[in-house]
Design a protein around this motif. Structure first.
Motif, mmCIF file in Angstrom:
data_model
loop_
_atom_site.group_PDB
_atom_site.id
_atom_site.type_symbol
_atom_site.label_atom_id
_atom_site.label_comp_id
_atom_site.label_asym_id
_atom_site.label_seq_id
_atom_site.Cartn_x
_atom_site.Cartn_y
_atom_site.Cartn_z
ATOM 1 N N PHE A 1 -37.249 -6.075 32.182
ATOM 2 C CA PHE A 1 -38.709 -6.014 32.236
ATOM 3 C C PHE A 1 -39.322 -6.165 30.848
ATOM 4 C CE2 PHE A 1 -38.276 -3.500 36.338
ATOM 5 C CZ PHE A 1 -38.612 -4.593 37.116
ATOM 6 N N ALA A 2 -38.706 -5.571 29.849
ATOM 7 C CA ALA A 2 -39.213 -5.707 28.479
ATOM 8 C C ALA A 2 -39.088 -7.146 27.998
ATOM 9 C CB ALA A 2 -38.457 -4.766 27.549
ATOM 10 N N ALA A 3 -37.982 -7.794 28.312
ATOM 11 C CA ALA A 3 -37.791 -9.184 27.884
ATOM 12 C C ALA A 3 -38.736 -10.130 28.608
ATOM 13 C CB ALA A 3 -36.342 -9.605 28.119
ATOM 14 N N SER A 4 -39.048 -9.843 29.857
ATOM 15 C CA SER A 4 -39.943 -10.732 30.600
ATOM 16 C C SER A 4 -41.383 -10.617 30.120
ATOM 17 C CB SER A 4 -39.870 -10.436 32.097
ATOM 18 O OG SER A 4 -40.420 -9.173 32.385
ATOM 19 N N ALA A 5 -41.714 -9.553 29.425
ATOM 20 C CA ALA A 5 -43.076 -9.369 28.927
ATOM 21 C C ALA A 5 -43.269 -9.908 27.512
ATOM 22 C CB ALA A 5 -43.444 -7.894 28.962
ATOM 23 N N THR A 6 -42.228 -10.436 26.890
ATOM 24 C CA THR A 6 -42.347 -10.884 25.499
ATOM 25 C C THR A 6 -43.309 -12.042 25.290
ATOM 26 O OG1 THR A 6 -40.332 -12.184 25.760
ATOM 27 C CG2 THR A 6 -40.113 -10.014 24.729
ATOM 28 N N TYR B 1 -50.133 -15.638 25.034
ATOM 29 C CA TYR B 1 -51.138 -16.181 25.940
ATOM 30 C C TYR B 1 -52.508 -16.296 25.270
ATOM 31 C CZ TYR B 1 -47.893 -15.673 29.859
ATOM 32 O OH TYR B 1 -46.837 -15.774 30.711
ATOM 33 N N GLU B 2 -52.854 -15.336 24.453
ATOM 34 C CA GLU B 2 -54.146 -15.406 23.748
ATOM 35 C C GLU B 2 -54.159 -16.591 22.789
ATOM 36 O OE1 GLU B 2 -57.992 -14.635 22.710
ATOM 37 O OE2 GLU B 2 -56.836 -13.812 24.366
ATOM 38 N N ILE B 3 -53.064 -16.853 22.121
ATOM 39 C CA ILE B 3 -52.977 -18.009 21.222
ATOM 40 C C ILE B 3 -53.085 -19.298 22.023
ATOM 41 C CG2 ILE B 3 -51.458 -19.233 19.611
ATOM 42 C CD1 ILE B 3 -50.343 -16.430 18.865
ATOM 43 N N TYR B 4 -52.399 -19.373 23.163
ATOM 44 C CA TYR B 4 -52.490 -20.555 24.018
ATOM 45 C C TYR B 4 -53.912 -20.745 24.535
ATOM 46 C CZ TYR B 4 -47.374 -20.283 24.253
ATOM 47 O OH TYR B 4 -46.045 -20.234 23.958
#
Length: 94
Positions: free
Chosen positions: A28-33, A38-41
């Motif tokens: 779960f921690a790795a999937s949230a990296t 997203y803000e940069i994108y």
């Protein structure tokens, strides 16, 4: 002797549950990296928040579908065969 075996079985069971919980937390921690990216994108590509939300939902659906489908295929064919097929079917050269 019976008490010692029960204690060992209980300890092993606890360690298995602890290891499984720890691995789920790591996944779960790795999937949230990528979330901070997203803000940069959004700024760089002019995306809206709904575009980002849709991206996250599609990613989640794709990841769950891949795990369910390829997990069953690997159970049926074997992990080595599926791994070799995956490496042979990659869309880009390494």
């Amino acid at each position: 002797m019976k008490h010692a075996l029960t204690f060992i079985a209980t300890s092993l069971s606890f360690m298995a549950i602890f290891a499984a919980s720890l691995s789920f937390m790591a996944i779960f921690a790795a999937s949230a990296t990528p979330i901070p990216l997203y803000e940069i994108y959004r700024r760089a590509d002019g995306l809206s928040y709904s575009d980002l939300s849709l991206t996250a939902v599609v990613y989640f659906i794709g990841a769950v579908t891949a795990l369910l489908v390829f997990g069953r295929i690997s159970d049926h064919l074997g992990r080595k065969v599926v791994t070799l097929i995956t490496f042979a079917w990659r869309p880009w050269p390494v």
